[in-house]
Scaffold this motif. Sequence first.
Motif, PDB file in Angstrom:
ATOM      1  N   ASP A 271       0.360  -1.344  -0.087  1.00  0.00           N
ATOM      2  CA  ASP A 271      -0.048   0.005  -0.068  1.00  0.00           C
ATOM      3  C   ASP A 271       1.039   1.539   0.253  1.00  0.00           C
ATOM      4  O   ASP A 271       1.543   0.738   0.787  1.00  0.00           O
ATOM      5  CB  ASP A 271      -0.599  -0.350   0.887  1.00  0.00           C
ATOM      6  CG  ASP A 271      -1.607   0.815   1.309  1.00  0.00           C
ATOM      7  OD1 ASP A 271      -3.163   0.967   0.531  1.00  0.00           O
ATOM      8  OD2 ASP A 271      -1.648   2.093   1.695  1.00  0.00           O
ATOM      9  N   THR A 272       0.093   2.618  -0.544  1.00  0.00           N
ATOM     10  CA  THR A 272       0.918   3.417  -0.901  1.00  0.00           C
ATOM     11  C   THR A 272       1.228   4.172   0.990  1.00  0.00           C
ATOM     12  O   THR A 272       2.401   4.626   0.825  1.00  0.00           O
ATOM     13  CB  THR A 272       0.766   4.420  -1.368  1.00  0.00           C
ATOM     14  OG1 THR A 272      -0.683   5.067  -1.234  1.00  0.00           O
ATOM     15  CG2 THR A 272       0.335   3.726  -2.951  1.00  0.00           C
TER      16      THR A 272
ATOM     17  N   THR B  52       4.735   2.745   1.887  1.00  0.00           N
ATOM     18  CA  THR B  52       5.504   2.506   0.687  1.00  0.00           C
ATOM     19  C   THR B  52       6.333   3.825   1.096  1.00  0.00           C
ATOM     20  O   THR B  52       7.835   4.330   0.489  1.00  0.00           O
ATOM     21  CB  THR B  52       5.737   2.406  -0.957  1.00  0.00           C
ATOM     22  OG1 THR B  52       4.439   2.750  -1.354  1.00  0.00           O
ATOM     23  CG2 THR B  52       5.210   0.977  -0.568  1.00  0.00           C
ATOM     24  N   ALA B  53       5.713   4.919   1.670  1.00  0.00           N
ATOM     25  CA  ALA B  53       5.418   5.917   1.135  1.00  0.00           C
ATOM     26  C   ALA B  53       7.611   6.417   2.302  1.00  0.00           C
ATOM     27  O   ALA B  53       7.420   5.559   3.064  1.00  0.00           O
ATOM     28  CB  ALA B  53       5.053   7.363   1.592  1.00  0.00           C
TER      29      ALA B  53
END
Length: 184
Positions: free
Chosen positions: A92-93, A96-97
């Motif tokens: 999920d972003t 991963t940010a």
Amino acid sequence: MPKRGVLLVEDETDLQLFPPLRAMWWQKGEPARVLLSGRNERRVVFGCMNPVSGHRLFLARTRQRAEDFQAFLREVHGHYRGRDVTMLVDGDTSHTAKSSQDLARRLGIRLLWLPKRSPELNPMESLWGQAKDAICVNWQYATMTEQVKAFVAQLSGLSNREALQTSGVLSENFWLKPVLSKNF
């Protein structure tokens, strides 16, 4: 895993005020009535579980952005202070940010990535599904806060063993079983 290490599986799920409609008992020949308010709201519940002990943590947020995942990382860090935490996460972003990864590193939380598009590998998915079936189906709560409390209470009310059983971790075919039995 380090001697004081702990492995956690993490995931999040959406709750909506409009209930998912499922088959249910009703008088023969009449459609089931599910009253809706006409307005919808959404919350995200972040959660993790220790697949060895069954211990779980939850945090409800209004969104699923990097800062929301980071709030959950801080919650995990506060609970497992002094332990080496390894957390299995999906792509999920919010995970991963760069800011989320930097914070995890500063907090001493090691993120391990599950393969893309493989929710069946995350035991939290089964917990979410069963809690939604028990709490959210065919019924609209008066407020989103009330629904979130009932949902988290359902999950928190499971014994650690029930959580491990419900999530599939105790299955002979659980994919992490060889790792868990060797390292924990």
